[in-house]
Design a protein around this motif. Structure first.
Motif, PDB file in Angstrom:
ATOM      1  N   ASN A   1      -8.769  10.890  14.090  1.00 43.80           N
ATOM      2  CA  ASN A   1      -7.710  10.372  14.958  1.00 43.80           C
ATOM      3  C   ASN A   1      -6.870   9.352  14.192  1.00 43.80           C
ATOM      4  O   ASN A   1      -6.982   8.147  14.425  1.00 43.80           O
ATOM      5  N   PRO A   2      -6.009   9.798  13.291  1.00 42.66           N
ATOM      6  CA  PRO A   2      -5.259   8.838  12.480  1.00 42.66           C
ATOM      7  C   PRO A   2      -4.211   8.045  13.265  1.00 42.66           C
ATOM      8  O   PRO A   2      -3.810   6.968  12.833  1.00 42.66           O
ATOM      9  N   ASP A   3      -3.783   8.535  14.421  1.00 45.67           N
ATOM     10  CA  ASP A   3      -2.764   7.836  15.206  1.00 45.67           C
ATOM     11  C   ASP A   3      -3.359   6.875  16.231  1.00 45.67           C
ATOM     12  O   ASP A   3      -2.618   6.255  16.979  1.00 45.67           O
ATOM     13  N   VAL A   4      -4.679   6.771  16.277  1.00 44.94           N
ATOM     14  CA  VAL A   4      -5.346   5.898  17.243  1.00 44.94           C
ATOM     15  C   VAL A   4      -5.816   4.639  16.524  1.00 44.94           C
ATOM     16  O   VAL A   4      -6.429   4.705  15.456  1.00 44.94           O
ATOM     17  N   GLN A   5      -5.501   3.491  17.119  1.00 46.22           N
ATOM     18  CA  GLN A   5      -5.973   2.226  16.571  1.00 46.22           C
ATOM     19  C   GLN A   5      -7.408   2.012  17.030  1.00 46.22           C
ATOM     20  O   GLN A   5      -7.692   2.047  18.227  1.00 46.22           O
ATOM     21  N   VAL A   6      -8.317   1.808  16.100  1.00 51.66           N
ATOM     22  CA  VAL A   6      -9.732   1.615  16.401  1.00 51.66           C
ATOM     23  C   VAL A   6     -10.092   0.166  16.080  1.00 51.66           C
ATOM     24  O   VAL A   6      -9.876  -0.298  14.960  1.00 51.66           O
ATOM     25  N   VAL A   7     -10.638  -0.543  17.089  1.00 54.62           N
ATOM     26  CA  VAL A   7     -10.963  -1.959  16.929  1.00 54.62           C
ATOM     27  C   VAL A   7     -12.399  -2.174  17.373  1.00 54.62           C
ATOM     28  O   VAL A   7     -12.835  -1.639  18.393  1.00 54.62           O
ATOM     29  N   THR A   8     -13.157  -2.949  16.607  1.00 52.32           N
ATOM     30  CA  THR A   8     -14.511  -3.321  16.999  1.00 52.32           C
ATOM     31  C   THR A   8     -14.556  -4.826  17.218  1.00 52.32           C
ATOM     32  O   THR A   8     -13.989  -5.592  16.434  1.00 52.32           O
TER      33      THR A   8
END
Length: 167
Positions: free
Chosen positions: A60-67
């Protein structure tokens, strides 16, 4: 090879990243996961982040992933959609496989949809494509190409039989 060092270096291989099954719907824009680095009920979230987060980021390159670590008493996932809505997924005391399967049902594209999208990407209408299932059977049908040798023979200066023959 420096990329094969560290804990579980298999996570950095291309084969492992492409094997991910979590491809989010186009509506998902931000994916956040909140968990603590200690505690038994956070273990599934830690394992999920360790094993599946690289695959999610790759697929998912267009999704911002935050932890977010050590900021919550119970682990959860929050997804933000393109229309401004958001929803929470409780992952308290769940294993990484349970979280994976739940996300696959809730926010991921179905297998049929992924197959149809792959076929659409594969079958691009390119005028250079020829053969069975394409608009042209042979490359000789494209203007500017040499005609088929079965119909018109090549000139002698283009045939190896005459160029390389030693008299």
């Amino acid at each position: 090879m420096p990329f094969m060092k560290g804990s579980a270096p298999i996570r950095r291989t291309l084969k492992y990243l492409e094997a991910g099954k979590l491809v989010f719907k186009d509506r998902v824009k931000i994916f956040t996961i909140n968990y603590n680095t200690r505690g038994d009920h956070h273990e599934g979230a830690r394992d999920f982040t360790f094993w599946y987060l690289p695959q999610i980021q790759y697929k998912n390159p267009d999704v911002q992933v935050v932890t977010f670590k050590n900021m919550t008493p119970s682990p959860f996932i929050r997804c933000y959609m393109d229309n401004g809505t958001q929803f929470l997924i409780d992952i308290d005391s769940k294993t990484k496989e349970e979280v994976h399967n739940h996300l696959k049902k809730i926010i991921c594209k179905s297998d049929e949809q992924l197959i149809s999208e792959a076929e659409i990407l594969e079958k691009k209408d390119n005028p250079a494509n020829f053969g069975k299932g394409c608009p042209r059977h042979c490359i000789c049908e494209i203007p500017g190409q040499v005609p088929c040798s079965g119909v018109v023979s090549l000139p002698n200066h283009m045939r190896g039989k005459y160029i390389f023959a030693k008299d």
